[in-house]
Enzyme design. Structure first.
Site, PDB file in Angstrom:
ATOM      1  CB  CYS A  47      52.396  49.773  66.897  1.00  0.00           C
ATOM      2  SG  CYS A  47      50.929  50.124  67.890  1.00  0.00           S
ATOM      3  CD  GLU A  61      46.148  40.737  52.689  1.00  0.00           C
ATOM      4  OE1 GLU A  61      46.693  40.329  51.666  1.00  0.00           O
ATOM      5  OE2 GLU A  61      46.754  41.189  53.659  1.00  0.00           O
ATOM      6  CB  CYS A  70      52.205  47.248  63.599  1.00  0.00           C
ATOM      7  SG  CYS A  70      50.703  46.825  62.695  1.00  0.00           S
ATOM      8  CD  GLU A  90      42.749  49.827  69.245  1.00  0.00           C
ATOM      9  OE1 GLU A  90      43.841  49.259  69.256  1.00  0.00           O
ATOM     10  OE2 GLU A  90      41.778  49.449  69.945  1.00  0.00           O
ATOM     11  CB  SER A 117      43.511  42.274  69.767  1.00  0.00           C
ATOM     12  OG  SER A 117      44.814  42.737  70.020  1.00  0.00           O
ATOM     13  CB  CYS A 134      45.993  51.108  62.159  1.00  0.00           C
ATOM     14  SG  CYS A 134      45.799  51.256  63.946  1.00  0.00           S
ATOM     15  CB  CYS A 161      50.512  39.404  63.396  1.00  0.00           C
ATOM     16  SG  CYS A 161      49.672  38.179  64.334  1.00  0.00           S
ATOM     17  CB  SER A 186      48.734  44.974  71.594  1.00  0.00           C
ATOM     18  OG  SER A 186      47.930  44.225  70.733  1.00  0.00           O
ATOM     19  CG  LEU A 187      51.877  44.709  78.261  1.00  0.00           C
ATOM     20  CD1 LEU A 187      51.065  45.919  78.686  1.00  0.00           C
ATOM     21  CD2 LEU A 187      51.988  43.704  79.409  1.00  0.00           C
ATOM     22  CG  HIS A 188      53.424  44.455  71.937  1.00  0.00           C
ATOM     23  ND1 HIS A 188      53.200  43.102  71.759  1.00  0.00           N
ATOM     24  CD2 HIS A 188      52.480  45.082  71.189  1.00  0.00           C
ATOM     25  CE1 HIS A 188      52.180  42.935  70.928  1.00  0.00           C
ATOM     26  NE2 HIS A 188      51.720  44.108  70.586  1.00  0.00           N
ATOM     27  CB  CYS A 238      42.602  36.913  61.895  1.00  0.00           C
ATOM     28  SG  CYS A 238      43.425  38.441  62.320  1.00  0.00           S
TER      29      CYS A 238
HETATM   30  N1  SAH Z   1      45.143  47.150  66.704  1.00  0.00           N
HETATM   31  C1  SAH Z   1      44.888  46.066  67.539  1.00  0.00           C
HETATM   32  C2  SAH Z   1      44.504  44.802  66.812  1.00  0.00           C
HETATM   33  C3  SAH Z   1      45.232  44.490  65.545  1.00  0.00           C
HETATM   34  S1  SAH Z   1      46.940  44.094  65.679  1.00  0.00           S
HETATM   35  C4  SAH Z   1      46.065  45.802  68.448  1.00  0.00           C
HETATM   36  O1  SAH Z   1      47.108  46.424  68.246  1.00  0.00           O
HETATM   37  O2  SAH Z   1      45.914  45.020  69.371  1.00  0.00           O
HETATM   38  C5  SAH Z   1      46.903  42.388  66.201  1.00  0.00           C
HETATM   39  C6  SAH Z   1      48.155  41.918  66.923  1.00  0.00           C
HETATM   40  O3  SAH Z   1      49.249  41.741  66.002  1.00  0.00           O
HETATM   41  C7  SAH Z   1      48.633  42.927  67.959  1.00  0.00           C
HETATM   42  O4  SAH Z   1      49.005  42.300  69.159  1.00  0.00           O
HETATM   43  C8  SAH Z   1      49.813  43.513  67.276  1.00  0.00           C
HETATM   44  O5  SAH Z   1      50.662  44.115  68.192  1.00  0.00           O
HETATM   45  C9  SAH Z   1      50.411  42.323  66.556  1.00  0.00           C
HETATM   46  N2  SAH Z   1      51.358  42.674  65.501  1.00  0.00           N
HETATM   47  C10 SAH Z   1      51.376  43.749  64.712  1.00  0.00           C
HETATM   48  N3  SAH Z   1      52.431  43.726  63.869  1.00  0.00           N
HETATM   49  C11 SAH Z   1      53.093  42.577  64.127  1.00  0.00           C
HETATM   50  C12 SAH Z   1      54.273  41.967  63.582  1.00  0.00           C
HETATM   51  N4  SAH Z   1      54.942  42.522  62.585  1.00  0.00           N
HETATM   52  N5  SAH Z   1      54.659  40.785  64.091  1.00  0.00           N
HETATM   53  C13 SAH Z   1      53.940  40.182  65.081  1.00  0.00           C
HETATM   54  N6  SAH Z   1      52.840  40.711  65.632  1.00  0.00           N
HETATM   55  C14 SAH Z   1      52.429  41.900  65.171  1.00  0.00           C
HETATM   56 FE1  SF4 Z   2      47.331  49.687  64.742  1.00  0.00          FE
HETATM   57 FE2  SF4 Z   2      47.390  47.431  66.207  1.00  0.00          FE
HETATM   58 FE3  SF4 Z   2      49.173  47.863  64.231  1.00  0.00          FE
HETATM   59 FE4  SF4 Z   2      49.316  49.296  66.472  1.00  0.00          FE
HETATM   60  S1  SF4 Z   2      49.590  47.059  66.286  1.00  0.00           S
HETATM   61  S2  SF4 Z   2      49.493  50.107  64.360  1.00  0.00           S
HETATM   62  S3  SF4 Z   2      47.159  49.553  66.965  1.00  0.00           S
HETATM   63  S4  SF4 Z   2      46.978  47.612  63.992  1.00  0.00           S
END
Ligand code: SAH
Ligand code: SF4
Length: 405
Positions: A148, A124, A151, A211, A242, A144, A384, A264-266, A137
């Site tokens: 995480c 997508e 995600c 990633e 990212s 992946c 996202c 993606s610090l979080h 995007c």
């Molecule tokens: N893998 C890479 C890029 C893709 S994810 C990464 O992790 O940075 C893109 C962004 O969406 C990242 O910051 C990720 O943490 C965030 N993301 C993933 N799942 C999400 C969700 N359910 N709600 C909000 N942001 C989310």
């Molecule tokens: Fe992969 Fe990014 Fe999702 Fe983490 S947040 S599982 S690195 S796509």
């Protein structure tokens, strides 16, 4: 919301393509393709230049339109190659102008087998228009390998790298769908930025599936094609990659691509980040932030974006916000607070709006821009972490509706 699903037989297996599309190839790959059909070494550069212009500047969809290429060569090209773009299986347009395309790539080794035949990967791609820009995007992998915990993409089983061609193709599809090649008309159900020198897609973020730093070769090649001034011409300063924190590859990304970096610090403590972004166990926060400080070309004009997903009761306290500010001290940074987008089966919830605002205020008062990413396209599940499976559900519903007609 308006929803338009193109009629496609979901389960119809597709044969591996016999002819290869030239769309999405790098200059080196195009040169190889031309050599393959007997173009002489002396002519290759000129021919690559011509094809480049037609494919990436003009958005040509057939060889016959390439008027400065001889008829004989056009015929040879058409025998062996196509200018096909991947199929748009579904397009959804949100009331806020966000568009989501489900794109099916031609079958490739490693893809799903259905009834003994390979079915192309589906990814997508989301387009987010704003008054002064249009952001696409894109995905770098199907699924992946990282997991995480918040995600949805991380729960998907099938994973493969996208080729650089497949990454570039996402931009080609978007420009086509948005009428953003010479001679095309933009869709009328618009909200697409327009005006002198304004392109519908002006920015790219690698924030779809996957990633990107685990597929750096292909991401770097794709970035080269997307930013080539004779073709797609996107400014590298408007391309953001990212990463969840593959610290050792961050310097490489900068050196090879000159792209903008997002992290993606979080979480601001290792014990919590280990749970949210398990890759943290390998590359803990200190190591990751050191790689950020060393990022080539970093300056106040070229800041790193730190993404921080707001999870209720998990990482959203004022103490977390203050620690975030302390951690980022000295790094030219922007902080992007992302409201968590829930998905079926997740244990997390999005923080309350007041909590997000309080968090944002602390960060802002410390001198950082701290925009809260407005959830876009929620009505079409384009935000996202909501990709893929939701579209499958919509399709099933659409089929059901068809059956009931
Ligand atoms: N893998 C890479 C890029 C893709 S994810 C990464 O992790 O940075 C893109 C962004 O969406 C990242 O910051 C990720 O943490 C965030 N993301 C993933 N799942 C999400 C969700 N359910 N709600 C909000 N942001 C989310
Ligand atoms: Fe992969 Fe990014 Fe999702 Fe983490 S947040 S599982 S690195 S796509």
């Amino acid at each position: 919301m308006s929803l338009a699903l193109t009629p496609a037989d979901e389960n119809a297996p597709v044969a591996i393509q016999a002819t290869m599309s030239l769309v999405g190839l790098t200059r080196i790959q195009l040169a190889e393709a031309l050599r393959d059909i007997g173009v002489s070494d002396g002519d290759i550069r000129m021919r690559v230049g011509q094809l480049w212009h037609w494919i990436y500047f003009q958005g040509a969809t057939d060889f016959d339109s390439m008027l400065n290429v001889s008829k004989a060569l056009r015929a040879r090209l058409a025998e062996r190659f196509t200018l096909d773009r991947p199929q748009v299986v579904a397009e959804q347009v949100s009331t806020d102008g966000t568009r989501k395309w489900l794109i099916r790539m031609p079958p490739a080794p490693g893809d799903r087998l259905v009834g003994g035949k390979t079915v192309g990967a589906e990814i997508e791609c989301v387009y987010i228009p704003e008054s002064d820009r249009g952001t696409l995007c894109v995905s770098s992998q199907v699924g992946c390998t990282l997991t995480c915990s918040f995600c949805h993409t991380g729960t998907q089983k099938l994973v493969r790298n996208l080729t650089s061609q497949e990454i570039v193709q996402q931009l080609m599809v978007a420009r086509h769908q948005l009428g953003d090649f010479p001679g095309l008309t933009p869709p009328t159900n618009g909200l697409i930025p327009s005006g002198e020198g304004v392109r519908a897609v002006s920015n790219i973020v690698f924030m779809g599936m996957g990633e990107p730093l685990y597929n750096l070769d292909n991401v770097a090649d794709a970035l080269g094609v997307m930013s080539d001034g004779d073709g797609l011409s996107l400014s590298k300063r408007r391309i953001t990659v990212s990463t969840s924190g593959v610290a050792p590859s961050i310097a490489d990304l900068g050196a090879r691509t000159g792209a903008m970096l997002a992290i993606s610090l979080h979480a601001v403590r290792d014990d919590l980040r280990d749970k949210l972004v398990p890759l943290n166990k390998k590359y803990p926060i200190v190591e990751l932030l050191q790689a950020c400080r060393d990022y080539p070309g970093l300056s106040n004009a070229r800041r790193i974006t730190f993404e921080y997903v707001m999870l209720k009761g998990v990482n959203d306290s004022p103490a977390d916000a203050r620690q975030l500010v302390r951690l980022l001290k000295g790094i030219p940074a922007k902080i992007n607070l992302i409201p968590f987008n829930p998905w079926p089966g997740t244990v997390y919830e999005c923080s309350d709006w007041e909590t997000i605002e309080r968090f944002s205020d602390i960060v802002f008062n410390a001198g950082y821009a701290s925009p809260v990413r407005t959830p876009r396209g929620r009505d079409i599940l384009a935000a996202c972490g909501q990709l893929k499976s939701e579209t499958e559900k919509l399709r099933a519903r659409a089929r059901l509706a068809d059956d009931q007609d």
